[in-house]
Write a protein that holds these residues in place. Structure first.
Motif, PDB file in Angstrom:
ATOM      1  N   ASP A   1      79.218  31.668 119.267  1.00  0.00           N
ATOM      2  CA  ASP A   1      79.089  30.729 120.384  1.00  0.00           C
ATOM      3  C   ASP A   1      79.121  29.282 119.902  1.00  0.00           C
ATOM      4  OD1 ASP A   1      78.883  32.897 122.104  1.00  0.00           O
ATOM      5  OD2 ASP A   1      76.685  32.906 122.031  1.00  0.00           O
ATOM      6  N   ALA A   2      78.515  29.027 118.758  1.00  0.00           N
ATOM      7  CA  ALA A   2      78.536  27.669 118.190  1.00  0.00           C
ATOM      8  C   ALA A   2      79.959  27.252 117.832  1.00  0.00           C
ATOM      9  CB  ALA A   2      77.627  27.591 116.972  1.00  0.00           C
ATOM     10  N   VAL A   3      80.706  28.155 117.205  1.00  0.00           N
ATOM     11  CA  VAL A   3      82.087  27.850 116.819  1.00  0.00           C
ATOM     12  C   VAL A   3      82.948  27.635 118.059  1.00  0.00           C
ATOM     13  CG1 VAL A   3      84.150  28.774 115.695  1.00  0.00           C
ATOM     14  CG2 VAL A   3      81.914  28.993 114.585  1.00  0.00           C
ATOM     15  N   HIS A   4      82.767  28.459 119.084  1.00  0.00           N
ATOM     16  CA  HIS A   4      83.528  28.271 120.324  1.00  0.00           C
ATOM     17  C   HIS A   4      83.190  26.926 120.976  1.00  0.00           C
ATOM     18  CE1 HIS A   4      85.654  32.035 120.574  1.00  0.00           C
ATOM     19  NE2 HIS A   4      84.540  32.697 120.294  1.00  0.00           N
ATOM     20  N   GLY A   5      81.926  26.518 120.919  1.00  0.00           N
ATOM     21  CA  GLY A   5      81.536  25.214 121.456  1.00  0.00           C
ATOM     22  C   GLY A   5      82.227  24.071 120.737  1.00  0.00           C
ATOM     23  N   VAL A   6      82.318  24.185 119.413  1.00  0.00           N
ATOM     24  CA  VAL A   6      83.008  23.159 118.620  1.00  0.00           C
ATOM     25  C   VAL A   6      84.487  23.126 118.975  1.00  0.00           C
ATOM     26  CG1 VAL A   6      83.746  22.552 116.290  1.00  0.00           C
ATOM     27  CG2 VAL A   6      81.374  23.141 116.716  1.00  0.00           C
ATOM     28  N   ARG A   7      85.090  24.288 119.093  1.00  0.00           N
ATOM     29  CA  ARG A   7      86.522  24.329 119.428  1.00  0.00           C
ATOM     30  C   ARG A   7      86.801  23.696 120.787  1.00  0.00           C
ATOM     31  NH1 ARG A   7      88.210  30.355 117.314  1.00  0.00           N
ATOM     32  NH2 ARG A   7      88.057  29.861 115.107  1.00  0.00           N
ATOM     33  N   ARG A   8      85.954  23.961 121.773  1.00  0.00           N
ATOM     34  CA  ARG A   8      86.137  23.340 123.092  1.00  0.00           C
ATOM     35  C   ARG A   8      86.006  21.818 123.000  1.00  0.00           C
ATOM     36  NH1 ARG A   8      83.096  27.839 124.599  1.00  0.00           N
ATOM     37  NH2 ARG A   8      81.190  26.603 124.579  1.00  0.00           N
TER      38      ARG A   8
END
Length: 86
Positions: free
Chosen positions: A58-65
Motif C-alpha cells: 500500500d505504501a508503494v502504491h501510494g508513492v506511485r500515485r
C-alpha cells in the motif's frame, strides 16, 4: 531568422546545479522514501512523513500515485525503498 537563446547555449542552463540562481532549467526531483519504522510503513516526501500504511504494498502504491501526479505536471520525481535491518 530564429533568435538564439544565449542561456540555453551555456552548460549550466542545460545541466543546472542545485543552489545556483538564475537557471532556467533547474529541475530538482521530488524524493520519496518508503521505510518500515517497526510498526508501520512510512512514506516520506522530501524527508517529511506524509503517509503511514500497514502493508508495504500500500505504501508503494501510494508513492506511485503521487509520482504520477508529479509527472503529469511535467516535474521529476524519484523514490527508494529503505532496507529493513534485521
Amino acid at each position: 531568422m530564429i533568435p538564439t537563446r544565449k542561456l540555453t547555449e551555456s552548460w549550466d542552463s542545460v545541466w543546472p546545479t542545485l543552489g545556483e540562481t538564475g537557471l532556467i532549467n533547474a529541475h530538482v526531483p521530488t524524493c520519496f522514501e518508503v521505510r518500515f519504522d517497526g510498526k508501520m510503513w512510512q512514506v516520506l516526501k522530501d524527508r517529511q512523513p506524509v503517509e503511514h500504511h500497514l502493508e508495504r504494498r500500500d505504501a508503494v502504491h501510494g508513492v506511485r500515485r503521487a509520482m504520477q501526479r508529479i509527472f503529469a505536471s511535467g516535474k521529476p520525481a524519484q523514490w527508494r525503498l529503505i532496507a529493513v535491518s534485521a
